[in-house]
Write a protein that holds these residues in place. Structure first.
Motif, mmCIF file in Angstrom:
data_model
loop_
_atom_site.group_PDB
_atom_site.id
_atom_site.type_symbol
_atom_site.label_atom_id
_atom_site.label_comp_id
_atom_site.label_asym_id
_atom_site.label_seq_id
_atom_site.Cartn_x
_atom_site.Cartn_y
_atom_site.Cartn_z
ATOM 1 N N MET A 64 0.835 -1.173 0.000
ATOM 2 C CA MET A 64 0.000 0.000 0.000
ATOM 3 C C MET A 64 0.883 1.241 0.000
ATOM 4 S SD MET A 64 -2.963 0.775 2.686
ATOM 5 C CE MET A 64 -3.243 2.389 3.294
ATOM 6 N N ALA A 65 0.738 2.078 -0.988
ATOM 7 C CA ALA A 65 1.563 3.271 -1.128
ATOM 8 C C ALA A 65 1.132 4.342 -0.130
ATOM 9 C CB ALA A 65 1.468 3.812 -2.549
ATOM 10 N N GLY A 66 2.110 5.057 0.400
ATOM 11 C CA GLY A 66 1.836 6.146 1.323
ATOM 12 C C GLY A 66 1.482 7.425 0.582
ATOM 13 N N LYS A 67 1.089 8.413 1.350
ATOM 14 C CA LYS A 67 0.700 9.706 0.791
ATOM 15 C C LYS A 67 1.933 10.543 0.473
ATOM 16 C CE LYS A 67 -3.692 9.720 3.134
ATOM 17 N NZ LYS A 67 -3.989 9.066 4.340
ATOM 18 N N LYS A 68 1.837 11.349 -0.600
ATOM 19 C CA LYS A 68 2.938 12.214 -1.014
ATOM 20 C C LYS A 68 2.594 13.693 -0.927
ATOM 21 C CE LYS A 68 4.810 8.927 -4.372
ATOM 22 N NZ LYS A 68 5.178 8.727 -5.774
ATOM 23 N N ASN A 69 1.327 14.044 -0.985
ATOM 24 C CA ASN A 69 0.901 15.441 -1.010
ATOM 25 C C ASN A 69 1.185 16.104 0.339
ATOM 26 O OD1 ASN A 69 -1.212 17.566 -0.319
ATOM 27 N ND2 ASN A 69 -1.439 17.407 -2.558
ATOM 28 N N ILE A 70 2.049 17.122 0.334
ATOM 29 C CA ILE A 70 2.501 17.728 1.584
ATOM 30 C C ILE A 70 1.361 18.378 2.371
ATOM 31 C CG2 ILE A 70 3.216 19.932 0.559
ATOM 32 C CD1 ILE A 70 5.067 18.050 3.356
ATOM 33 N N SER A 71 0.400 18.987 1.690
ATOM 34 C CA SER A 71 -0.736 19.608 2.396
ATOM 35 C C SER A 71 -1.570 18.556 3.118
ATOM 36 C CB SER A 71 -1.618 20.386 1.422
ATOM 37 O OG SER A 71 -0.901 21.456 0.877
ATOM 38 N N LEU A 72 -1.803 17.441 2.443
ATOM 39 C CA LEU A 72 -2.556 16.345 3.042
ATOM 40 C C LEU A 72 -1.767 15.719 4.195
ATOM 41 C CD1 LEU A 72 -5.153 14.675 2.844
ATOM 42 C CD2 LEU A 72 -3.982 13.195 1.210
ATOM 43 N N LEU A 73 -0.475 15.538 3.998
ATOM 44 C CA LEU A 73 0.372 14.983 5.054
ATOM 45 C C LEU A 73 0.332 15.871 6.298
ATOM 46 C CD1 LEU A 73 3.411 13.841 2.900
ATOM 47 C CD2 LEU A 73 1.918 12.343 4.220
ATOM 48 N N GLN A 74 0.408 17.171 6.086
ATOM 49 C CA GLN A 74 0.373 18.101 7.211
ATOM 50 C C GLN A 74 -0.936 17.986 7.977
ATOM 51 O OE1 GLN A 74 1.193 22.217 6.302
ATOM 52 N NE2 GLN A 74 0.502 22.912 8.299
ATOM 53 N N LYS A 75 -2.041 17.982 7.266
ATOM 54 C CA LYS A 75 -3.362 17.889 7.907
ATOM 55 C C LYS A 75 -3.528 16.605 8.703
ATOM 56 C CE LYS A 75 -6.143 20.123 4.503
ATOM 57 N NZ LYS A 75 -7.260 20.022 3.601
ATOM 58 N N GLU A 76 -2.928 15.522 8.191
ATOM 59 C CA GLU A 76 -3.140 14.204 8.791
ATOM 60 C C GLU A 76 -1.958 13.723 9.631
ATOM 61 O OE1 GLU A 76 -4.431 11.450 5.765
ATOM 62 O OE2 GLU A 76 -6.006 12.808 5.076
ATOM 63 N N LEU A 77 -1.095 14.624 10.084
ATOM 64 C CA LEU A 77 0.073 14.232 10.887
ATOM 65 C C LEU A 77 -0.298 13.291 12.022
ATOM 66 C CD1 LEU A 77 2.243 17.439 11.413
ATOM 67 C CD2 LEU A 77 2.795 15.444 10.030
ATOM 68 N N SER A 78 -1.301 13.642 12.796
ATOM 69 C CA SER A 78 -1.780 12.843 13.939
ATOM 70 C C SER A 78 -0.639 12.311 14.809
ATOM 71 C CB SER A 78 -2.644 11.684 13.449
ATOM 72 O OG SER A 78 -3.742 12.154 12.720
ATOM 73 N N ALA A 114 12.674 7.457 9.525
ATOM 74 C CA ALA A 114 11.576 7.222 8.581
ATOM 75 C C ALA A 114 11.385 5.718 8.447
ATOM 76 C CB ALA A 114 11.901 7.837 7.220
ATOM 77 N N GLY A 115 10.238 5.250 8.908
ATOM 78 C CA GLY A 115 9.873 3.862 8.714
ATOM 79 C C GLY A 115 9.092 3.721 7.416
ATOM 80 N N TYR A 116 8.746 2.514 7.060
ATOM 81 C CA TYR A 116 8.008 2.287 5.820
ATOM 82 C C TYR A 116 6.655 2.995 5.842
ATOM 83 C CZ TYR A 116 5.956 0.039 1.771
ATOM 84 O OH TYR A 116 5.356 -0.176 0.558
ATOM 85 N N TYR A 117 5.974 2.942 6.975
ATOM 86 C CA TYR A 117 4.632 3.519 7.072
ATOM 87 C C TYR A 117 4.602 4.912 7.701
ATOM 88 C CZ TYR A 117 2.926 -1.134 5.931
ATOM 89 O OH TYR A 117 2.669 -2.315 5.300
ATOM 90 N N LEU A 146 4.300 9.894 13.930
ATOM 91 C CA LEU A 146 3.314 10.588 13.098
ATOM 92 C C LEU A 146 2.464 9.501 12.466
ATOM 93 C CD1 LEU A 146 5.530 13.352 11.452
ATOM 94 C CD2 LEU A 146 4.174 13.446 13.569
ATOM 95 N N SER A 147 1.196 9.462 12.790
ATOM 96 C CA SER A 147 0.328 8.360 12.368
ATOM 97 C C SER A 147 -0.004 8.357 10.887
ATOM 98 C CB SER A 147 -0.971 8.375 13.176
ATOM 99 O OG SER A 147 -0.684 8.163 14.535
ATOM 100 N N VAL A 148 0.180 9.483 10.211
ATOM 101 C CA VAL A 148 -0.099 9.527 8.778
ATOM 102 C C VAL A 148 0.827 8.552 8.050
ATOM 103 C CG1 VAL A 148 1.471 11.496 8.315
ATOM 104 C CG2 VAL A 148 -0.454 11.034 6.773
ATOM 105 N N HIS A 149 0.291 7.825 7.081
ATOM 106 C CA HIS A 149 1.103 6.905 6.271
ATOM 107 C C HIS A 149 1.748 7.701 5.146
ATOM 108 C CE1 HIS A 149 1.308 3.076 3.539
ATOM 109 N NE2 HIS A 149 2.482 3.614 3.771
ATOM 110 N N SER A 150 2.973 8.134 5.400
ATOM 111 C CA SER A 150 3.702 8.940 4.422
ATOM 112 C C SER A 150 4.525 8.041 3.502
ATOM 113 C CB SER A 150 4.614 9.934 5.134
ATOM 114 O OG SER A 150 5.506 9.265 5.999
ATOM 115 N N SER A 151 4.605 8.444 2.255
ATOM 116 C CA SER A 151 5.431 7.730 1.289
ATOM 117 C C SER A 151 6.899 8.030 1.557
ATOM 118 C CB SER A 151 5.078 8.197 -0.137
ATOM 119 O OG SER A 151 6.035 7.721 -1.057
ATOM 120 N N LEU A 152 7.748 7.064 1.315
ATOM 121 C CA LEU A 152 9.186 7.306 1.423
ATOM 122 C C LEU A 152 9.653 8.305 0.363
ATOM 123 C CD1 LEU A 152 10.315 3.661 2.169
ATOM 124 C CD2 LEU A 152 10.467 5.614 3.738
#
Length: 135
Positions: free
Chosen positions: A1-15, A104-107, A74-80
């Motif tokens: 499952m690919a992580g998110k790349k969009n920085i605005s979305l990543l910021q909003k979903e940092l959790s 930076a972990g995989y998820y 950071l609970s957001v699933h960020s892409s490497l």
């Protein structure tokens, strides 16, 4: 499952989530002194192995350490391949004079901050997610 790349979305979903416990960074020439399940992280450097351990485990093994950290995930699933996430949160933490060590972990991204700064770091990261830190 690919992580998110969009920085605005990543910021909003940092959790950000503050994991319980105290963690330390140690160095050793022989990483076999710790079984793989005991180390939070392990990285080979030319001088030896850096291990991230629970503080109690390091004491149990007689390993010395200088820095006692709290661990924030950071609970957001960020892409490497995501561009700018580390810069975003590390810059914001730096503005508040909070040092961070990032893995930076995989998820997820994992941030180690000085134990004394944990609550402030959580506030800064939560505010960043809510876009409250923008001036």
């Amino acid at each position: 499952m690919a992580g998110k790349k969009n920085i605005s979305l990543l910021q909003k979903e940092l959790s950000p989530v503050l994991n319980p416990g105290e963690f330390v960074f140690v160095t050793t020439k022989d990483s076999s002194i710790v079984n793989n399940g005991a180390a939070i992280g392990k990285f080979k450097e030319k001088e030896g192995f850096t291990l991230i351990l629970e503080r109690g485990k390091a004491r149990e093994l007689g390993l010395s350490y200088d820095y006692i950290a709290s661990w924030i995930t950071l609970s957001v699933h960020s892409s490497l391949e995501a561009v700018g996430l580390t810069a975003l949160f590390s810059t914001e933490l730096a503005k508040h004079e909070i040092s961070c060590n990032v893995i930076a972990g995989y998820y997820h991204d994992h941030i180690f901050v000085a134990k004394k700064d944990a609550d402030r770091a959580m506030t800064v990261l939560s505010n960043l997610a809510e876009n409250k830190n923008k001036q």
